[in-house]
Motif scaffolding. Structure first.
Motif, mmCIF file in Angstrom:
data_model
loop_
_atom_site.group_PDB
_atom_site.id
_atom_site.type_symbol
_atom_site.label_atom_id
_atom_site.label_comp_id
_atom_site.label_asym_id
_atom_site.label_seq_id
_atom_site.Cartn_x
_atom_site.Cartn_y
_atom_site.Cartn_z
ATOM 1 N N MET A 136 0.847 -1.193 0.000
ATOM 2 C CA MET A 136 0.000 0.000 0.000
ATOM 3 C C MET A 136 0.878 1.236 0.000
ATOM 4 O O MET A 136 1.401 1.647 1.024
ATOM 5 C CB MET A 136 -0.902 0.004 1.244
ATOM 6 N N THR A 137 1.103 1.828 -1.168
ATOM 7 C CA THR A 137 1.871 3.065 -1.246
ATOM 8 C C THR A 137 1.097 4.172 -1.946
ATOM 9 O O THR A 137 1.450 5.335 -1.826
ATOM 10 C CB THR A 137 3.201 2.843 -1.996
ATOM 11 N N GLY A 138 0.028 3.818 -2.664
ATOM 12 C CA GLY A 138 -0.749 4.820 -3.370
ATOM 13 C C GLY A 138 -1.414 5.789 -2.414
ATOM 14 O O GLY A 138 -1.977 5.393 -1.391
ATOM 15 N N GLY A 139 -1.379 7.079 -2.765
ATOM 16 C CA GLY A 139 -2.010 8.084 -1.923
ATOM 17 C C GLY A 139 -1.161 8.542 -0.754
ATOM 18 O O GLY A 139 -1.594 9.388 0.021
ATOM 19 N N TYR A 140 0.018 7.974 -0.602
ATOM 20 C CA TYR A 140 0.916 8.349 0.491
ATOM 21 C C TYR A 140 2.156 9.036 -0.073
ATOM 22 O O TYR A 140 2.641 8.714 -1.153
ATOM 23 C CB TYR A 140 1.348 7.123 1.296
ATOM 24 N N GLY A 141 2.681 9.993 0.701
ATOM 25 C CA GLY A 141 3.930 10.620 0.337
ATOM 26 C C GLY A 141 5.103 9.713 0.670
ATOM 27 O O GLY A 141 4.942 8.631 1.232
ATOM 28 N N THR A 142 6.274 10.174 0.321
ATOM 29 C CA THR A 142 7.490 9.424 0.615
ATOM 30 C C THR A 142 7.993 9.774 2.012
ATOM 31 O O THR A 142 7.978 10.939 2.415
ATOM 32 C CB THR A 142 8.584 9.744 -0.410
ATOM 33 N N ILE A 143 8.436 8.772 2.740
ATOM 34 C CA ILE A 143 9.041 8.987 4.053
ATOM 35 C C ILE A 143 10.551 8.851 3.875
ATOM 36 O O ILE A 143 11.057 7.805 3.468
ATOM 37 C CB ILE A 143 8.506 7.976 5.077
ATOM 38 N N HIS A 144 11.262 9.926 4.157
ATOM 39 C CA HIS A 144 12.704 9.986 3.956
ATOM 40 C C HIS A 144 13.425 9.826 5.298
ATOM 41 O O HIS A 144 13.222 10.629 6.207
ATOM 42 C CB HIS A 144 13.118 11.330 3.348
ATOM 43 N N GLY A 145 14.270 8.824 5.406
ATOM 44 C CA GLY A 145 15.170 8.720 6.546
ATOM 45 C C GLY A 145 16.452 9.439 6.184
ATOM 46 O O GLY A 145 17.212 8.972 5.325
ATOM 47 N N VAL A 146 16.697 10.588 6.789
ATOM 48 C CA VAL A 146 17.780 11.465 6.342
ATOM 49 C C VAL A 146 18.924 11.460 7.353
ATOM 50 O O VAL A 146 18.768 11.904 8.498
ATOM 51 C CB VAL A 146 17.269 12.908 6.130
#
Length: 243
Positions: free
Chosen positions: A1-11
């Protein structure tokens, strides 16, 4: 389930100095409207301190506060259960923040995939949201550069150990390696001192406090007379083959 979600960046923010961040990390941190980070209760959090002055004025901050686990031994099943529930809760908070397609930046000390808390979120987010990781300079790299000496030469084997290990295992690993980094010292300093002495390497051991941060200090282990802060790293430099 990735549709409709933004990207989560581990920076990865690197060891402490803001100007040791990568260009990509700097761009993401400055541009993010939603920024998450770990911290202890009542404290700002080390990753958040590194990013001070970089966040946009309308930033939404998501502080993920560690549960208090000091009273639970690491070997007690309750320890993992407590932290597991915490990371599961943090994962849901990030999913909620990314709902609707907006990205979230998670600030990470050092490198996100090197003993960092973000790893526990990454494994729970996999398959649920788009996750990207930005590498960072590790704290140990900051420490050996602060010492002014190369950590390895030629064919040296480098061991990275945690001071939380049993004393007997620490002695073995200290004795059997060419070059050594020990992290998570803090309250484990007395045990680590004994292990270094038992391995016969006291004269080669250095302690770096707050590497690449304000208050950086490099001291021979034998000259340390008091407790050391959490952000302390022990080094034994390799002496291997060189031209």
């Amino acid at each position: 389930m990735t549709g409709g979600y933004g990207t989560i960046h581990g920076v990865g923010l690197g060891p402490g100095a803001a100007d040791l961040m990568s260009v990509r990390a700097d761009r993401l941190v400055r541009g993010a409207r939603q920024v998450a980070y770990f911290r202890k209760q009542g404290r700002p959090g080390h990753a958040r301190r590194i990013a001070e002055g970089l966040l946009r004025p309308d930033v939404v901050e998501i502080a993920m506060e560690y549960p208090v686990t000091t009273e639970i031994p690491l070997s007690d099943p309750r320890y993992n259960a407590c932290l597991g529930a915490f990371y599961a809760s943090c994962t849901e908070r990030l999913m909620d923040a990314a709902q609707g397609g907006e990205d979230v930046v998670v600030l990470c000390e050092g490198d996100p995939f090197f003993y960092g808390s973000f790893m526990h979120l990454h494994s729970r987010l996999a398959g649920r949201a788009s996750v990207e990781v930005v590498p960072g300079i590790t704290g140990m790299a900051g420490a050996w550069n602060a010492s002014g000496l190369p950590i390895t030469w030629g064919d040296d084997v480098l061991t990275v150990a945690m001071a939380t290990l049993p004393e007997e295992e620490l002695v073995q690993r200290i004795r059997d390696t060419d070059a050594l980094v020990v992290m998570k010292i803090g309250r484990n300093l007395p045990k680590l001192r004994r292990a270094v002495a038992a391995a016969g390497r006291e004269d080669a051991a250095w302690l770096v406090e707050h590497a690449a941060m304000e208050g950086q200090r490099v001291t021979r282990l034998c000259d340390i007379e008091a407790a050391v802060p959490y952000f302390s790293i022990l080094l034994i430099h390799g002496q291997g083959r060189r031209p």
